[in-house]
Motif scaffolding. Structure first.
Motif, PDB file in Angstrom:
ATOM      1  N   ARG A  16       0.821  -1.210   0.000  1.00 11.09           N
ATOM      2  CA  ARG A  16       0.000   0.000   0.000  1.00 11.09           C
ATOM      3  C   ARG A  16       0.858   1.266   0.000  1.00 11.09           C
ATOM      4  O   ARG A  16       0.545   2.218  -0.710  1.00 11.09           O
ATOM      5  CB  ARG A  16      -0.935  -0.007   1.225  1.00 11.09           C
ATOM      6  CG  ARG A  16      -1.839   1.228   1.289  1.00 11.09           C
ATOM      7  CD  ARG A  16      -2.684   1.359   0.041  1.00 11.09           C
ATOM      8  NE  ARG A  16      -3.429   2.603   0.015  1.00 11.09           N
ATOM      9  CZ  ARG A  16      -3.686   3.298  -1.082  1.00 11.09           C
ATOM     10  NH1 ARG A  16      -3.222   2.874  -2.270  1.00 11.09           N
ATOM     11  NH2 ARG A  16      -4.383   4.401  -1.019  1.00 11.09           N
ATOM     12  N   ARG A  17       1.933   1.257   0.749  1.00 10.67           N
ATOM     13  CA  ARG A  17       2.824   2.415   0.743  1.00 10.67           C
ATOM     14  C   ARG A  17       3.441   2.618  -0.641  1.00 10.67           C
ATOM     15  O   ARG A  17       3.557   3.746  -1.114  1.00 10.67           O
ATOM     16  CB  ARG A  17       3.938   2.225   1.783  1.00 10.67           C
ATOM     17  CG  ARG A  17       3.509   2.581   3.194  1.00 10.67           C
ATOM     18  CD  ARG A  17       4.595   2.243   4.199  1.00 10.67           C
ATOM     19  NE  ARG A  17       4.286   2.883   5.471  1.00 10.67           N
ATOM     20  CZ  ARG A  17       4.977   3.893   5.995  1.00 10.67           C
ATOM     21  NH1 ARG A  17       6.027   4.362   5.365  1.00 10.67           N
ATOM     22  NH2 ARG A  17       4.619   4.424   7.145  1.00 10.67           N
ATOM     23  N   GLN A  18       3.842   1.543  -1.276  1.00  9.32           N
ATOM     24  CA  GLN A  18       4.394   1.653  -2.613  1.00  9.32           C
ATOM     25  C   GLN A  18       3.353   2.200  -3.583  1.00  9.32           C
ATOM     26  O   GLN A  18       3.665   3.019  -4.457  1.00  9.32           O
ATOM     27  CB  GLN A  18       4.902   0.302  -3.097  1.00  9.32           C
ATOM     28  CG  GLN A  18       5.563   0.330  -4.465  1.00  9.32           C
ATOM     29  CD  GLN A  18       6.818   1.173  -4.485  1.00  9.32           C
ATOM     30  OE1 GLN A  18       7.779   0.871  -3.772  1.00  9.32           O
ATOM     31  NE2 GLN A  18       6.827   2.240  -5.288  1.00  9.32           N
ATOM     32  N   GLU A  19       2.109   1.786  -3.442  1.00  6.09           N
ATOM     33  CA  GLU A  19       1.038   2.291  -4.298  1.00  6.09           C
ATOM     34  C   GLU A  19       0.821   3.790  -4.085  1.00  6.09           C
ATOM     35  O   GLU A  19       0.648   4.546  -5.061  1.00  6.09           O
ATOM     36  CB  GLU A  19      -0.258   1.535  -4.020  1.00  6.09           C
ATOM     37  CG  GLU A  19      -0.241   0.088  -4.491  1.00  6.09           C
ATOM     38  CD  GLU A  19      -1.473  -0.688  -4.021  1.00  6.09           C
ATOM     39  OE1 GLU A  19      -1.681  -1.816  -4.525  1.00  6.09           O
ATOM     40  OE2 GLU A  19      -2.226  -0.175  -3.164  1.00  6.09           O
ATOM     41  N   ILE A  20       0.821   4.220  -2.843  1.00  4.62           N
ATOM     42  CA  ILE A  20       0.651   5.648  -2.547  1.00  4.62           C
ATOM     43  C   ILE A  20       1.777   6.455  -3.177  1.00  4.62           C
ATOM     44  O   ILE A  20       1.548   7.466  -3.848  1.00  4.62           O
ATOM     45  CB  ILE A  20       0.615   5.874  -1.024  1.00  4.62           C
ATOM     46  CG1 ILE A  20      -0.670   5.289  -0.429  1.00  4.62           C
ATOM     47  CG2 ILE A  20       0.728   7.361  -0.693  1.00  4.62           C
ATOM     48  CD1 ILE A  20      -0.668   5.246   1.085  1.00  4.62           C
ATOM     49  N   PHE A  21       2.987   5.992  -2.970  1.00  4.68           N
ATOM     50  CA  PHE A  21       4.148   6.705  -3.507  1.00  4.68           C
ATOM     51  C   PHE A  21       4.126   6.727  -5.035  1.00  4.68           C
ATOM     52  O   PHE A  21       4.380   7.771  -5.658  1.00  4.68           O
ATOM     53  CB  PHE A  21       5.424   6.049  -2.995  1.00  4.68           C
ATOM     54  CG  PHE A  21       6.689   6.689  -3.478  1.00  4.68           C
ATOM     55  CD1 PHE A  21       6.938   8.027  -3.249  1.00  4.68           C
ATOM     56  CD2 PHE A  21       7.630   5.946  -4.167  1.00  4.68           C
ATOM     57  CE1 PHE A  21       8.105   8.628  -3.692  1.00  4.68           C
ATOM     58  CE2 PHE A  21       8.797   6.529  -4.618  1.00  4.68           C
ATOM     59  CZ  PHE A  21       9.046   7.872  -4.381  1.00  4.68           C
ATOM     60  N   SER A  22       3.800   5.614  -5.652  1.00  5.91           N
ATOM     61  CA  SER A  22       3.749   5.539  -7.113  1.00  5.91           C
ATOM     62  C   SER A  22       2.664   6.456  -7.678  1.00  5.91           C
ATOM     63  O   SER A  22       2.866   7.113  -8.711  1.00  5.91           O
ATOM     64  CB  SER A  22       3.505   4.102  -7.566  1.00  5.91           C
ATOM     65  OG  SER A  22       4.575   3.260  -7.183  1.00  5.91           O
ATOM     66  N   ASP A  23       1.503   6.520  -7.031  1.00  8.41           N
ATOM     67  CA  ASP A  23       0.427   7.402  -7.486  1.00  8.41           C
ATOM     68  C   ASP A  23       0.873   8.861  -7.469  1.00  8.41           C
ATOM     69  O   ASP A  23       0.590   9.629  -8.400  1.00  8.41           O
ATOM     70  CB  ASP A  23      -0.813   7.232  -6.605  1.00  8.41           C
ATOM     71  CG  ASP A  23      -1.529   5.917  -6.863  1.00  8.41           C
ATOM     72  OD1 ASP A  23      -1.243   5.276  -7.892  1.00  8.41           O
ATOM     73  OD2 ASP A  23      -2.372   5.530  -6.024  1.00  8.41           O
ATOM     74  N   VAL A  24       1.579   9.253  -6.414  1.00  7.25           N
ATOM     75  CA  VAL A  24       2.046  10.637  -6.301  1.00  7.25           C
ATOM     76  C   VAL A  24       3.046  10.956  -7.409  1.00  7.25           C
ATOM     77  O   VAL A  24       2.957  12.005  -8.063  1.00  7.25           O
ATOM     78  CB  VAL A  24       2.668  10.882  -4.918  1.00  7.25           C
ATOM     79  CG1 VAL A  24       3.391  12.234  -4.870  1.00  7.25           C
ATOM     80  CG2 VAL A  24       1.601  10.833  -3.832  1.00  7.25           C
ATOM     81  N   THR A  25       3.998  10.074  -7.653  1.00  6.92           N
ATOM     82  CA  THR A  25       5.007  10.354  -8.674  1.00  6.92           C
ATOM     83  C   THR A  25       4.402  10.357 -10.076  1.00  6.92           C
ATOM     84  O   THR A  25       4.836  11.128 -10.937  1.00  6.92           O
ATOM     85  CB  THR A  25       6.147   9.326  -8.595  1.00  6.92           C
ATOM     86  OG1 THR A  25       5.611   7.996  -8.710  1.00  6.92           O
ATOM     87  CG2 THR A  25       6.887   9.449  -7.268  1.00  6.92           C
ATOM     88  N   LYS A  26       3.396   9.532 -10.314  1.00  8.57           N
ATOM     89  CA  LYS A  26       2.739   9.537 -11.623  1.00  8.57           C
ATOM     90  C   LYS A  26       1.999  10.846 -11.858  1.00  8.57           C
ATOM     91  O   LYS A  26       2.027  11.400 -12.967  1.00  8.57           O
ATOM     92  CB  LYS A  26       1.774   8.354 -11.724  1.00  8.57           C
ATOM     93  CG  LYS A  26       2.465   7.007 -11.883  1.00  8.57           C
ATOM     94  CD  LYS A  26       1.447   5.873 -11.918  1.00  8.57           C
ATOM     95  CE  LYS A  26       2.137   4.517 -12.030  1.00  8.57           C
ATOM     96  NZ  LYS A  26       1.155   3.395 -12.006  1.00  8.57           N
ATOM     97  N   GLN A  27       1.350  11.349 -10.846  1.00 10.17           N
ATOM     98  CA  GLN A  27       0.643  12.619 -10.975  1.00 10.17           C
ATOM     99  C   GLN A  27       1.604  13.770 -11.253  1.00 10.17           C
ATOM    100  O   GLN A  27       1.243  14.750 -11.905  1.00 10.17           O
ATOM    101  CB  GLN A  27      -0.160  12.898  -9.709  1.00 10.17           C
ATOM    102  CG  GLN A  27      -1.346  11.947  -9.523  1.00 10.17           C
ATOM    103  CD  GLN A  27      -2.021  12.112  -8.187  1.00 10.17           C
ATOM    104  OE1 GLN A  27      -1.816  13.094  -7.483  1.00 10.17           O
ATOM    105  NE2 GLN A  27      -2.851  11.144  -7.810  1.00 10.17           N
ATOM    106  N   LEU A  28       2.820  13.646 -10.781  1.00  9.50           N
ATOM    107  CA  LEU A  28       3.842  14.671 -11.010  1.00  9.50           C
ATOM    108  C   LEU A  28       4.590  14.464 -12.323  1.00  9.50           C
ATOM    109  O   LEU A  28       5.467  15.257 -12.669  1.00  9.50           O
ATOM    110  CB  LEU A  28       4.844  14.661  -9.862  1.00  9.50           C
ATOM    111  CG  LEU A  28       4.311  15.087  -8.493  1.00  9.50           C
ATOM    112  CD1 LEU A  28       5.326  14.777  -7.411  1.00  9.50           C
ATOM    113  CD2 LEU A  28       3.956  16.569  -8.491  1.00  9.50           C
TER     114      LEU A  28
END
Length: 256
Positions: free
Chosen positions: A190-202
């Protein structure tokens, strides 16, 4: 006063920023060598020798769990080749040092600031830090933003996500190339998913690094490098270096 060895009285909230080193502001590039390393408070044997070999040929160095007030201070304070900035988060009153994230570069930064997490780690109440430094680039009008992160660890996913969003807001305001790197404590799916979502949005690119799973971190990697506006030429993990519980990562970029 006698502080308990592992008790909360031993640690003091100590958020702040320090400038260390003596180099001047000068352009970086077009090639940029970067090192990212969680040095585990420089407490492993042979750390000093490894640090000089691993870091001193790099243009930009990002350290997590760095310390000030230790035997190794002169490596930073007497440096004529690097300008160091440290965002400290807490002090250990038993051993007399402060810890945090530290960024060094062959140029002094044009600007530097930090983001302390809204939430704190349990028990000791320490914040986690993101250190923002910007550097002049050779033959370009824009600057390079470098964000050195040691993310929250023992908190809920909601608190972790807020920490990532706070860091993301700083990248959104920057118009030039950027590097987001450090120890993001992505030890769960879940932490990896949160981090990946943020970087994709950026619209950040994940720097591809060939490495083996770390079993002590639940088979997941904690250290990551994301970037934009740059071309990744090479990346490697220095697995022969054992003076920390994290391997140093070295990357070569070229300004696009």
């Amino acid at each position: 006063m006698v502080y308990k060895r592992f008790g909360p009285d031993r640690f003091q909230h100590d958020v702040g920023m320090l400038n260390i080193g003596h180099t001047l502001v000068r352009p970086i590039g077009p090639n940029i060598d970067l090192c990212v390393w969680n040095i585990c408070k420089a407490k492993y044997p042979n750390w000093s020798e490894d640090f000089e070999e691993v870091c001193f040929q790099q243009d930009i160095v990002l350290l997590q769990e760095s310390v000030i007030g230790s035997l190794f201070d002169e490596k930073f304070s007497r440096s004529d080749d690097y300008s160091w900035v440290m965002a400290k988060t807490f002090s250990d009153r038993l051993n007399g040092y402060s810890t945090g994230v530290k960024t060094g570069a062959i140029s002094a930064p044009m600007q530097c600031s930090y983001i302390a997490s809204t939430h704190s780690e349990p028990i000791y109440g320490t914040k986690k830090m993101a250190l923002l430094t910007s550097y002049r680039l050779a033959d370009h009008d824009f600057s390079l933003l470098v964000i050195n992160v040691h993310a929250l660890n023992f908190v809920t996913n909601a608190k972790y996500e807020l920490h990532m969003r706070e860091i993301a807001a700083a990248i959104e305001r920057h118009e030039g190339p950027a590097i987001l790197a450090g120890d993001f404590n992505t030890w769960s799916r879940r932490r990896q998913e949160i981090f990946s979502d943020v970087t994709k949005q950026l619209l950040l690119i994940d720097a591809e690094i060939k490495r083996r799973p770390r079993m002590r971190h639940f088979g997941r990697h904690l250290d990551h490098i994301y970037y934009r506006g740059l071309f990744l030429c090479d990346s490697r993990v220095l697995q022969a270096v054992r003076s920390s519980d994290h391997y140093p990562l070295q990357l070569k970029f070229r300004i696009s």
